[in-house]
Write a protein that holds these residues in place. Structure first.
Motif, short mmCIF file in Angstrom:
data_model
loop_
_atom_site.label_atom_id
_atom_site.label_comp_id
_atom_site.label_asym_id
_atom_site.label_seq_id
_atom_site.Cartn_x
_atom_site.Cartn_y
_atom_site.Cartn_z
N ASP A 260 66.28 34.54 -108.72
CA ASP A 260 66.78 35.00 -107.42
C ASP A 260 66.03 34.37 -106.27
O ASP A 260 66.63 33.94 -105.27
CB ASP A 260 66.69 36.53 -107.34
N ARG A 261 64.71 34.28 -106.39
CA ARG A 261 63.91 33.68 -105.32
C ARG A 261 64.24 32.19 -105.16
O ARG A 261 64.45 31.69 -104.04
CB ARG A 261 62.42 33.86 -105.62
N GLU A 264 67.73 31.61 -103.54
CA GLU A 264 67.74 31.84 -102.09
C GLU A 264 67.17 30.64 -101.34
O GLU A 264 67.72 30.19 -100.33
CB GLU A 264 66.93 33.09 -101.76
N THR A 265 66.06 30.11 -101.87
CA THR A 265 65.43 28.96 -101.22
C THR A 265 66.31 27.72 -101.34
O THR A 265 66.37 26.90 -100.42
CB THR A 265 64.05 28.70 -101.82
#
Length: 393
Positions: A260-261, A264-265
């Motif tokens: 998820d991280r 997003e990036t």
């Protein structure tokens, strides 16, 4: 237990404990002892669960398999020694001389080599087609076609396969649809929900996530196919390392947070790159300018995943400067690490293709694939800004 001379006859049993370990124990033993021939028969004939020889299975591989079975929603998967071992267990374990397989025209580099070089040598004929064009795939089907192999999102141009259309076609023709879900992962896409018959993963990548594991996985909807793949993997020695399985389980515990991280990036990076001078094009499935944007929105929803591809102006000279100036980023032919990595297909995954063949796929000397990691977004954007400016000024 020891004999009268003190030499070891068999290992002492583990001490009993009223509590249990929080971390799965590592089980590196190659062999497992049984009490009697009858007890061994019970294991081989399925009346009791047990292990005999680690090439045939071991506890750490079963732990990883069960975790992935749960993630993909299908029981009975087999863990192999690498992602390509999983591909081979599927293709070589199920096809025979005289069969025909259709592969996506932008598969992972080694999968392409398997299709082009090795399968024909073994009497299995192959055809490459655009998996986003169901009618084009349909035209390549023959009476002897047994399998279609695709990736949800292709490597490295991030093209989308029309999984829904292909699954309907395969069902109509009685062909197995095999989906390599490595890029998208079960977090981004569930192939079985869209009609896939077999799903493949390179656990080495995002699932394990730390560039210290090499493992693969394959699971089929049909239990008989799972058994066939497992027997082939055992016979050909595709045994996964217990230590790698132990490390992979650790990595999988944080997989969803990492995915998820990084996703997003990646979306931020794609938009940022698109606004930089010296960038010819940016490929990210959820961007409106992606050629397969509508298909990506239908299949992936809001999961654009963590891969971004782009092309620099200036060709190889600019590419060399870019990798030198991308401070803190590893230029390495891998993906899914906690750190962002850069891959240059022309010099790595697709180097075996001719210049003309790479050009037909859109892989110029300035083309890069980025596997976005867990760095602070503002830091990552700054690194790319400076490296692109240095490379294209």
């Amino acid at each position: 237990m020891r004999n009268s001379r003190g030499s070891i006859m068999r290992p002492d049993p583990l001490p009993l404990s009223a509590s249990h370990p929080v971390v799965t124990p590592l089980s590196p033993s190659v062999v497992y002892a049984s009490e009697t021939p009858d007890a061994l028969d019970d294991q081989y004939e399925g009346r009791v669960q047990g292990y005999t020889y680690s090439r045939e299975g071991h506890p750490n591989a079963d732990v990883v398999a069960k975790r992935l079975d749960a993630m993909e929603g299908m029981p009975g998967g087999v863990v192999t020694s690498s992602g390509m071992a999983a591909v081979s267990a599927v293709v070589l374990g199920l096809l025979s001389a005289g069969d025909h397989i259709i592969g996506a025209n932008q598969l992972y580099g080694r999968s392409l080599r398997l299709m082009k070089d090795d399968l024909p040598r073994l009497g299995i004929t192959t055809t490459l087609a655009d998996p986003g064009d169901v009618q084009a795939v349909k035209r390549d089907i023959r009476p002897e076609t047994k399998m279609i192999l695709v990736e949800v999102v292709s490597n490295p141009t991030l093209c989308l396969a029309d999984i829904k259309g292909l699954s309907l076609l395969c069902r109509e023709k009685g062909i197995l649809l095999v989906v390599d879900n490595t890029f998208t992962t079960p977090r981004g896409f569930k192939p079985f929900d869209h009609g896939a018959d077999i799903v493949i993963h390179s656990i080495t990548k995002l699932l394990a996530g730390h560039s210290d594991v090499m493992l693969g996985y394959a699971v089929a909807r049909d239990p008989a196919i799972n058994d066939q793949m497992r027997v082939f993997a055992i016979t050909t020695g595709m045994t996964p390392s217990p230590f790698d399985c132990w490390l992979a389980e650790r990595g999988m515990l944080s997989f969803e947070l990492r995915f998820d991280r990084a996703q997003e990036t990646a979306a931020l990076l794609a938009d940022h790159l698109a606004g930089l001078p010296g960038i010819k094009r940016v490929l990210y499935p959820l961007r409106d300018d992606h050629p397969d944007h509508a298909l990506a929105a239908d299949l992936l929803g809001v999961s654009g995943c963590n891969m971004v591809s782009f092309e620099l102006e200036g060709g190889r000279a600019a590419a060399n400067i870019f990798t030198r100036e991308a401070e803190g980023l590893n230029f390495a032919p891998t993906l899914g690490d906690v750190g962002t990595t850069l891959s240059h297909p022309a010099s790595s995954s697709h180097r075996a293709l001719t210049t003309a063949e790479r050009a037909a796929l859109g892989l110029g000397e300035g083309f890069f694939r980025v596997s976005v990691g867990l760095e602070a977004p503002e830091l990552l954007l700054s690194v790319f800004t400076n490296a692109v400016a240095a490379a294209t000024s």
